[in-house]
Design a protein around this motif. Structure first.
Motif, short mmCIF file in Angstrom:
data_model
loop_
_atom_site.label_atom_id
_atom_site.label_comp_id
_atom_site.label_asym_id
_atom_site.label_seq_id
_atom_site.Cartn_x
_atom_site.Cartn_y
_atom_site.Cartn_z
N LEU A 1 0.48 8.21 5.76
CA LEU A 1 -0.42 8.17 4.61
C LEU A 1 -1.86 8.19 5.10
O LEU A 1 -2.25 7.35 5.92
CB LEU A 1 -0.16 6.91 3.78
CG LEU A 1 -0.99 6.71 2.52
CD1 LEU A 1 -0.79 7.86 1.55
CD2 LEU A 1 -0.61 5.39 1.84
N ILE A 2 -2.62 9.16 4.60
CA ILE A 2 -4.02 9.30 5.00
C ILE A 2 -4.89 9.20 3.76
O ILE A 2 -4.68 9.92 2.78
CB ILE A 2 -4.25 10.66 5.70
CG1 ILE A 2 -3.38 10.77 6.96
CG2 ILE A 2 -5.72 10.85 6.04
CD1 ILE A 2 -3.41 12.14 7.60
N THR A 3 -5.84 8.29 3.77
CA THR A 3 -6.80 8.14 2.68
C THR A 3 -8.21 8.31 3.27
O THR A 3 -8.38 8.31 4.50
CB THR A 3 -6.68 6.76 2.00
OG1 THR A 3 -7.34 5.78 2.82
CG2 THR A 3 -5.23 6.37 1.80
N PRO A 4 -9.22 8.41 2.43
CA PRO A 4 -10.58 8.49 2.98
C PRO A 4 -11.00 7.24 3.75
O PRO A 4 -11.93 7.30 4.56
CB PRO A 4 -11.45 8.68 1.73
CG PRO A 4 -10.55 9.31 0.73
CD PRO A 4 -9.21 8.68 0.98
N GLU A 5 -10.30 6.11 3.54
CA GLU A 5 -10.69 4.84 4.16
C GLU A 5 -9.86 4.49 5.39
O GLU A 5 -10.36 3.88 6.33
CB GLU A 5 -10.56 3.68 3.16
CG GLU A 5 -11.56 3.74 2.01
CD GLU A 5 -11.12 4.69 0.92
OE1 GLU A 5 -9.90 4.91 0.78
OE2 GLU A 5 -11.99 5.24 0.22
N TYR A 6 -8.58 4.86 5.40
CA TYR A 6 -7.73 4.43 6.52
C TYR A 6 -6.48 5.31 6.60
O TYR A 6 -6.22 6.15 5.73
CB TYR A 6 -7.31 2.96 6.37
CG TYR A 6 -6.63 2.64 5.07
CD1 TYR A 6 -5.27 2.86 4.89
CD2 TYR A 6 -7.35 2.10 4.00
CE1 TYR A 6 -4.64 2.57 3.70
CE2 TYR A 6 -6.73 1.80 2.80
CZ TYR A 6 -5.37 2.04 2.65
OH TYR A 6 -4.76 1.76 1.46
N VAL A 7 -5.71 5.07 7.69
CA VAL A 7 -4.47 5.81 7.94
C VAL A 7 -3.35 4.81 8.16
O VAL A 7 -3.54 3.79 8.84
CB VAL A 7 -4.61 6.72 9.18
CG1 VAL A 7 -3.28 7.37 9.54
CG2 VAL A 7 -5.69 7.77 8.95
N LEU A 8 -2.18 5.09 7.61
CA LEU A 8 -0.99 4.26 7.85
C LEU A 8 0.05 5.08 8.59
O LEU A 8 0.32 6.23 8.23
CB LEU A 8 -0.39 3.77 6.53
CG LEU A 8 -1.08 2.63 5.79
CD1 LEU A 8 -0.32 2.31 4.51
CD2 LEU A 8 -1.16 1.39 6.67
N SER A 9 0.67 4.49 9.59
CA SER A 9 1.78 5.13 10.28
C SER A 9 3.05 4.92 9.47
O SER A 9 3.12 4.08 8.56
CB SER A 9 1.97 4.52 11.68
OG SER A 9 2.43 3.17 11.56
#
Length: 481
Positions: free
Chosen positions: A29-37
């Motif tokens: 998951l990629i957002t403008p604020e952070y990334v989740l594996s």
């Protein structure tokens, strides 16, 4: 007739949990604020699933713009055996209350609608950030799932009547995703923009495609009624490799910021005819584009193929079957939904020999490509001939100045009904003579609209144009009849 059960091989855990086991460090998951594996997202999903189980939630209503919380809840509902029930946040509250009662939802995640059904329990995920860092606590184990059990409902046909709630299984979504990947490659390192809402089957399909392939969902900044972000802004911020759009979204994107398409490997187009002007611009940009015919009841795509000016929707994807009976498209297969949720359970309307009648008209060419002519319920009779507005609209959209068209019938003493058209154009609208000449080699003479009108100034609330609302707005504005 009882619902068909998918023949897709059983899996013991959800696609998300499988991805976490296979590609734990890959971006999920990629957002403008952070990334989740995948590992961290899957851990958080298992924690929320335990919360849903503890509260004995069976049907969770989810209302609001796409968010990290909604993605977590989608997968958590699958883990917990609860039905994920997304509803459009653009519906008026009175309509939402009616849908909540009708489908017997027993909890809500609706952060911006505190007044809505206040007696129902609320699911809050304020501590979502706990999933963004590794934990020393032993995480809950992934649930063993029956992939043939209901996991979500998606409203269908809400713009033409009372919405019907189509219920799907994970097996439906897995078969849909695997079939789609046969034509449009997707793998770890890719990122698919979540440009479609999760109350739309296209949005849910993106979540499943990415999980099965180990690719990331690229989530744009959350919208609110006072803060609207364009697709172009989302593309520029997230640089997706794959994008799903309808024609209206693509038009706005090309007008606003064509450079934002530079990162795109594949563009999946749906929702109606794609005009020649749009295709020409995509070719000039070197974009690999695909057109598709799909529907909620078949878990998204049915046919897909390279975008073309002939109007073909592509060939049948694996896991689906399609036939034409008396001009109507009928379908079945592993992607066919369980049925519509009603008070007494699920209802799956099939023909006597087990096919789902789409009410769409079409035909197959010698190469097996599907051409969709239009809707049975949009058809009208002109001088004794059946006339499908969508066929005329597709022809009009090939004109380089025409961005969108709606053809509708007008009463006539001689012919019964005659076609008239509303046009949304790039610049000035072509003249009647120019359009008649343009259509001369494309459709029969009797199908040509007898008059053309400018597209009215009417707000668009959904992904697909509401034909009735646009025509009604034009009539109210006093356009020539």
């Amino acid at each position: 007739m009882s619902p068909q059960r998918s023949t897709y091989p059983q899996l013991s855990i959800s696609p998300l949990q499988q991805a976490a086991a296979t590609w734990p460090d890959a971006h999920a998951l990629i957002t403008p604020e952070y990334v989740l594996s995948f590992e961290l997202l899957a851990r958080r999903v298992r924690e929320v699933a335990q919360q849903l189980k503890a509260q004995k939630i069976k049907r969770l209503g989810v209302i609001g713009p796409n968010s990290v919380e909604q993605i977590i809840l989608y997968w958590a509902c699958a883990e917990a055996g609860a039905l994920f029930c997304p509803l459009s946040w653009r519906f008026p509250e009175s309509q939402l209350e009616g849908l909540i009662r009708r489908f017997a939802l027993d909890a809500l995640h609706a952060p911006a609608l505190d007044r809505l059904c206040p007696a129902l329990p609320r699911i809050h995920l304020e501590d979502t950030t706990r999933g963004m860092a590794a934990s020393t606590e032993a995480p809950p184990v992934a649930a063993i799932l029956d992939l043939l059990q209901p996991v979500n409902l998606v409203l269908s046909s809400g713009s033409t009547g009372e919405p019907k709630a189509a219920v799907h299984t994970l097996a439906n979504h897995i078969a849909s995703a695997e079939g789609a990947r046969c034509l449009i490659p997707l793998s770890p390192g890719d990122r698919w923009l979540l440009s479609l809402p999760l109350f739309h089957i296209g949005g849910i399909a993106i979540l499943n495609r990415c999980a099965l392939a180990g690719a990331a969902v690229a989530l744009p900044e959350q919208q609110t009624p006072t803060k609207q972000r364009s697709v172009a802004q989302a593309m520029s911020a997230l640089s997706p490799t794959h994008v799903s759009l309808v024609a209206a979204q693509l038009t706005a994107l090309l007008e606003d910021s064509p450079d934002s398409l530079n990162s795109v490997k594949a563009l999946l187009l749906g929702g109606g005819a794609i005009g020649g002007a749009l295709l020409s611009r995509l070719e000039a940009l070197g974009i690999c584009a695909f057109t598709s015919y799909g529907m909620t009841e078949m878990s998204s795509q049915i046919t897909t193929g390279p975008a073309n000016s002939q109007g073909a929707s592509g060939a049948l994807l694996p896991g689906r079957e399609l036939r034409i009976r008396e001009g109507e498209i009928q379908v079945r297969g592993e992607t066919l939904f369980l049925g519509y949720l009603e008070e007494d359970g699920l209802r799956l309307p099939l023909t006597d020999d087990g096919w789902f009648a789409t009410k769409d008209c079409g035909y197959l060419d010698e190469s097996g490509r599907l051409f969709v002519s239009g809707r049975l319920d949009n058809m009208f009779i002109c001088g004794g001939e059946n006339l499908h507005p969508e066929e005329i609209e597709a022809a009009l959209c090939q004109h380089p100045q025409v961005l969108e068209a709606i053809v509708y019938p007008k009463a006539d003493n001689t012919f019964g009904l005659l076609p008239h058209a509303l046009l949304r154009c790039r610049n000035a609208m072509p003249t009647q003579a120019e359009l008649d000449d343009f259509l001369a080699s494309r459709i029969a003479r009797f199908k040509r609209p007898r008059a053309y009108q400018a597209w009215p100034d009417v707000a668009t609330r959904g992904l697909k144009t509401n034909r009735k609302a646009v025509v009604a707005a034009a009539l109210r504005a006093g356009e020539p009849q």
